[in-house]
Design a protein around this motif. Structure first.
Motif, PDB file in Angstrom:
ATOM      1  N   THR A 292       1.013  -1.027   0.091  1.00  0.00           N
ATOM      2  CA  THR A 292       0.203  -0.053   0.117  1.00  0.00           C
ATOM      3  C   THR A 292       0.927   1.181  -0.120  1.00  0.00           C
ATOM      4  O   THR A 292       0.211   2.305   0.150  1.00  0.00           O
TER       5      THR A 292
ATOM      6  N   THR B 210      -3.910  -0.307  -3.227  1.00  0.00           N
ATOM      7  CA  THR B 210      -3.096  -1.214  -2.920  1.00  0.00           C
ATOM      8  C   THR B 210      -2.725  -2.193  -4.182  1.00  0.00           C
ATOM      9  O   THR B 210      -3.611  -2.393  -5.249  1.00  0.00           O
TER      10      THR B 210
ATOM     11  N   SER C  44      -8.377   1.013   0.247  1.00  0.00           N
ATOM     12  CA  SER C  44      -7.086   0.833   0.759  1.00  0.00           C
ATOM     13  C   SER C  44      -6.902  -0.004   1.993  1.00  0.00           C
ATOM     14  O   SER C  44      -5.761   0.243   2.520  1.00  0.00           O
TER      15      SER C  44
END
Length: 277
Positions: free
Chosen positions: A219, A239, A267
């Motif tokens: 991420t 991500t 995310s």
């Protein structure tokens, strides 16, 4: 064995991950560095076809697949340079089951769902009929190819993938193992899967009888900082999940543990134990 990537987050052009990175998926189709068999042999070439699937503003994903090697297809380069998506996946194939043909290339699609897989099941030719008889009648006509992966996807859909993904995949694994262990008590099942409905991204890493396929996620906006290409920095709140990192493996990539189910939304990455059986 195969290589794949999956992305969700702020819309980006597909080439940022599929073709531009130093160790992009297209490069991995010629020179994979982490695609080892259980005996330790490196399978560096994944040239038995490729596919991409992406979501933009429409309910159903776009899909482009071909049985040519990814490095040999100029249309793939052009398409990835022009298409922008908030969620997408891509796959290069090295076949262990099923002929080299377009219908056997990943990702597989049904309505708004995409599915791609790296791994295999031993003795598929012996358990194939039994497994496919478990596919719901209304889904059986969706079976186009001859891979174990497509059968797994349709079984998961049969068992409720569209409502409860984790539970459906658990039922899928239980059914596969039931058939496999009747044939060979030392049989092998290996699953590294990416699945999406266009809003959520799910992954599965599970193995029975051998070491699992590799799977990593990041991420971090600088996870591609080692790249020489311009504009390869990842957007914030995004991500990416990969079979192997797209640059050098460093502290910005996290290995996903074996026997885990991962859910990614906005995310947020949630990783939980998959199988207690």
């Amino acid at each position: 064995m195969c290589r794949w990537i999956a992305y969700t987050g702020e819309p980006i052009y597909l080439d940022r991950l599929v073709t531009k990175p130093d160790h992009s998926l297209v490069v991995q189709s010629l020179n994979s560095k982490m695609n080892f068999t259980n005996s330790g042999q490196l399978l560096s070439t994944n040239g038995d076809g490729f596919g991409i699937g992406w979501y933009d503003s429409r309910y159903e994903p776009g899909v482009f697949k071909d049985d040519l090697p990814a490095w040999h297809n100029n249309n793939l380069q052009s398409l990835c340079h022009q298409v922008k998506a908030h969620t997408f996946m891509a796959h290069v194939r090295a076949t262990t089951t099923g002929d080299i043909q377009r219908t056997n290339c990943h990702p597989f699609a049904y309505q708004n769902w995409l599915f791609q897989h790296n791994g295999h099941v031993s003795h598929f030719s012996k358990i194939r009929r039994e497994l496919q008889l478990c596919i719901a009648p209304e889904l059986f006509s969706e079976l186009r190819g001859s891979t174990d992966s497509e059968t797994f996807f349709l079984l998961a859909l049969t068992y409720g993938l569209m409502e409860k993904p984790k539970q459906a995949l658990q039922k899928m694994v239980a059914r596969i193992l039931e058939s496999l262990l009747k044939v060979d008590k030392d049989g092998v099942l290996n699953l590294s899967c990416a699945i999406s409905d266009g809003k959520n991204l799910y992954t599965l890493r599970f193995s029975h009888g051998e070491a699992p396929m590799t799977q990593f996620y990041s991420t971090h906006s600088a996870c591609l900082e080692d790249l020489e290409a311009e504009n390869c920095q990842m957007p914030t709140n995004s991500t990416v999940v990969v079979s192997e990192p797209l640059d050098t493996f460093g502290d910005k990539w996290t290995e996903i543990a074996n026997n885990t189910f991962t859910s990614i939304h906005d995310s947020q990455v949630e990783i939980e134990t998959f199988w207690d059986g």
